[in-house]
Design an enzyme around this catalytic site. Sequence first.
Site, PDB file in Angstrom:
ATOM      1  CB  CYS A  54      -0.880   0.033   1.246  1.00  0.00           C
ATOM      2  SG  CYS A  54      -1.832  -1.449   1.506  1.00  0.00           S
ATOM      3  NE  ARG A 114       4.482   2.021  -1.056  1.00  0.00           N
ATOM      4  CZ  ARG A 114       5.349   2.131  -0.053  1.00  0.00           C
ATOM      5  NH1 ARG A 114       6.470   2.797  -0.244  1.00  0.00           N
ATOM      6  NH2 ARG A 114       5.106   1.607   1.116  1.00  0.00           N
ATOM      7  CD1 TRP A 146      -0.325  -5.645  -3.577  1.00  0.00           C
ATOM      8  CD2 TRP A 146      -0.127  -6.493  -1.522  1.00  0.00           C
ATOM      9  NE1 TRP A 146       0.205  -6.903  -3.692  1.00  0.00           N
ATOM     10  CE2 TRP A 146       0.338  -7.458  -2.446  1.00  0.00           C
ATOM     11  CE3 TRP A 146      -0.099  -6.819  -0.160  1.00  0.00           C
ATOM     12  CZ2 TRP A 146       0.830  -8.699  -2.063  1.00  0.00           C
ATOM     13  CZ3 TRP A 146       0.382  -8.050   0.224  1.00  0.00           C
ATOM     14  CH2 TRP A 146       0.840  -8.978  -0.728  1.00  0.00           C
ATOM     15  CG  ASN A 171       0.578   2.087   3.729  1.00  0.00           C
ATOM     16  OD1 ASN A 171      -0.510   2.195   3.169  1.00  0.00           O
ATOM     17  ND2 ASN A 171       1.696   2.604   3.257  1.00  0.00           N
ATOM     18  N   GLY A 172      -0.291  -1.406   6.507  1.00  0.00           N
ATOM     19  CA  GLY A 172       0.060  -2.306   7.608  1.00  0.00           C
ATOM     20  C   GLY A 172      -1.094  -3.236   7.927  1.00  0.00           C
ATOM     21  CD  GLU A 176      17.237 -12.442  -8.809  1.00  0.00           C
ATOM     22  OE1 GLU A 176      16.725 -12.992  -7.820  1.00  0.00           O
ATOM     23  OE2 GLU A 176      16.764 -11.415  -9.322  1.00  0.00           O
ATOM     24  CE  LYS A 201      13.890 -10.353 -10.719  1.00  0.00           C
ATOM     25  NZ  LYS A 201      14.514  -9.798  -9.558  1.00  0.00           N
ATOM     26  CD  GLU A 235      10.021 -10.331  -9.422  1.00  0.00           C
ATOM     27  OE1 GLU A 235      11.237 -10.113  -9.429  1.00  0.00           O
ATOM     28  OE2 GLU A 235       9.282  -9.907  -8.524  1.00  0.00           O
ATOM     29  CG  HIS A 245      19.723 -37.048  -7.348  1.00  0.00           C
ATOM     30  ND1 HIS A 245      20.184 -38.326  -7.111  1.00  0.00           N
ATOM     31  CD2 HIS A 245      20.803 -36.308  -7.670  1.00  0.00           C
ATOM     32  CE1 HIS A 245      21.497 -38.351  -7.262  1.00  0.00           C
ATOM     33  NE2 HIS A 245      21.897 -37.133  -7.609  1.00  0.00           N
ATOM     34  CE  LYS A 278      11.472  -2.070  -5.926  1.00  0.00           C
ATOM     35  NZ  LYS A 278      12.270  -3.090  -6.634  1.00  0.00           N
TER      36      LYS A 278
HETATM   37  C1  AGP Z   1      12.367  -9.415  -6.556  1.00  0.00           C
HETATM   38  O1  AGP Z   1      12.375  -8.975  -7.838  1.00  0.00           O
HETATM   39  C2  AGP Z   1      11.456  -8.859  -5.615  1.00  0.00           C
HETATM   40  N1  AGP Z   1      10.562  -7.938  -6.005  1.00  0.00           N
HETATM   41  C3  AGP Z   1      11.560  -9.283  -4.178  1.00  0.00           C
HETATM   42  O2  AGP Z   1      11.976 -10.607  -4.128  1.00  0.00           O
HETATM   43  C4  AGP Z   1      12.439  -8.412  -3.276  1.00  0.00           C
HETATM   44  O3  AGP Z   1      13.776  -8.574  -3.627  1.00  0.00           O
HETATM   45  C5  AGP Z   1      12.184  -8.785  -1.807  1.00  0.00           C
HETATM   46  O4  AGP Z   1      10.838  -8.538  -1.514  1.00  0.00           O
HETATM   47  C6  AGP Z   1      13.085  -8.059  -0.851  1.00  0.00           C
HETATM   48  O5  AGP Z   1      12.908  -6.680  -0.914  1.00  0.00           O
HETATM   49  P1  AGP Z   1      13.941  -5.701  -0.255  1.00  0.00           P
HETATM   50  O6  AGP Z   1      15.218  -5.861  -0.993  1.00  0.00           O
HETATM   51  O7  AGP Z   1      13.342  -4.338  -0.443  1.00  0.00           O
HETATM   52  O8  AGP Z   1      14.081  -6.087   1.179  1.00  0.00           O
END
Ligand code: AGP
Length: 613
Positions: free
Chosen positions: A2, A27, A78, A102-103, A487, A491, A494, A510, A608
């Site tokens: 949010c 975000r 969100w 937010n929260g 990684e 990517k 997502e 395995h 985000k």
């Molecule tokens: C990856 O592309 C992400 N959006 C996510 O995994 C992100 O790296 C993770 O939420 C950690 O965020 P931060 O680095 O702001 O702590």
Amino acid sequence: MCGIIGCTGAFPALDVLRGGLRALEYRGYDSAGIAFFNADSDILTVKASGKIKNLEDKLDTIPDSEKISFCGIGHTRWATHGEPTERNAHPHGNDRVQIVHNGIIENYRELSVMLSREGYSFKSETDTEVASLLIDFSYKKQGNDPLKALAKARSQLEGSYAIGAVFSDRAGEIYAMRRDNPLIIGLGESESFIASDITAILPYTRKYIRLGENEIARLSGKNVTVFDEYGNACEKQTETALWDVDSAKKGGYPHFMIKEIYEEPDALAKTLAPRISSDLLPNFEGENIDVKRLASSKRIIITACGTAMHAGFIAKYFIEKYARIPVNVEIASEMRYSDMIIDENDAVIVISQSGETADTLAALRLAKNKGAFVTSVVNVVGSTIARESDAVIYTWAGPEIAVASTKAYVVQSALMSLLALAMSLEKKILTESEVKALTGKLLHDLPSDIKYILDMRDEIYSAAQYFADKKDLFCVGRGIDYFAAVEASLKIKEVSYIHSEAYAAGEMKHGTISLIENGTPVIVVSTDKNVRQKIVGNIRELASRGAYIISLSTPDREISDVSDKMLSLPSESGEFLPIAVATLLQMIAYRAAVLKGCDVDCPRNLAKSVTVE
Ligand code: AGP
């Protein structure tokens, strides 16, 4: 996650709120809304599910005369409690108070039972509405005093929150309070703002203060007063954001993600150059970190989430290799509830782009409570993780707006590699000349390899095109290349919504190799020459079962022969090539997402900065 924006003062509020909500889009959100005082000092609330455009369409139906306003609050939601519908969108409240939040309010059920007994009923499924009505209840009990009402509600609310509130008989005023969720107050010439982060108010001001834990603020035009938890007005330090307005704009690129990938060479230079002396030795002097202390640790625990944790894997590889210190990489959301054996002899390194990730923050607090010395690697200056750590090293990647983390990962990985070299020197494991050679690779050759990769457009397109319409794929590698594959897999998932699994190449047989069918795409990362022959064997095993092999390797006839497609990597950066490979994999993931027409910068269901558990 949010986003909150609010403004009071000289600027037309609706313009500020719309612009702020747009800036907070990155975000992640699924509904939006605003509440503002109109020319008659009445509060109007408008909300819509889906994109901000839907909210704007609704606003367009309101006569202009009704939209003259100089004070209001806005929110991108969100969803956590209740579906992403208009009914659940913020602001929430009644004809006396409207809030954005937010929260998560953890005791909202108990509070709703109490409020129901007092005659309140609820229109939404949200914890926020409960908080808004609790504030209203206190407001009535406290003689319509917003500060007392918020202080009373604060004593009853459990969980995390950043709240912005307007009260109908306080036209032109905004109130804010927070606990475990960030909120800043922007300071303008004749106006002030509340915002979840600086990007929302950059067009108006770069000066801001951070609202502290349990503090309450009152904003009216340019006048801002902050009260501590005992109700005393307190002095706050004004900070100035270093980011400029343009750095938070697309600058001609179609998406933030691709803009940020192209910024990687520059972000590397900004992050590494100040930490490398003219004779190419790592130099962390004058920074708030203790390399000696880190180097003398018996064990290092790295904790983070998602991509930041994957940068932790790269860090593990280089710290173990160069500084010979065992490193555990822990998932922060697991570590926070674990009974981990950890004490004052352990060094803990926390990695976070935003510096606000709730799970990472909780893992940091756990480590500190157990007596460990915590160093954080953070991109957002002054963020909660940075402030709560014993020591902090900043990555200077600039604002990362796309939900998919790209440049932050590259600079985190490179900075941690430099730190590994500094520790190695401290422990006298590598000689000065060996370290200088490696530091030169990081500083000069890594950015140049990345620039080379950024030009591999045709190869990137053709790799992405092959799997963009597939449902599943695999990313494999060995050693550090496996970490790069992990990684890459995240990517791809997502941004392109293709199911992807990362595997250590030797582990496929395995069990997982049973999933390989004719044409199943497998991306193979192969930079580590020590296991080159092994990976060739793994490719053969996969190819003979029908896998379509896309290899990423420095020029290599044999690998090319056993692959369906090979993308030839540059090799100047040597051992650090897996960091440059991340750029290539980010570009491939981006291209696949574009080919599929995905919402690249705001992938579905993602946020985000994950400021709730
Ligand atoms: C990856 O592309 C992400 N959006 C996510 O995994 C992100 O790296 C993770 O939420 C950690 O965020 P931060 O680095 O702001 O702590």
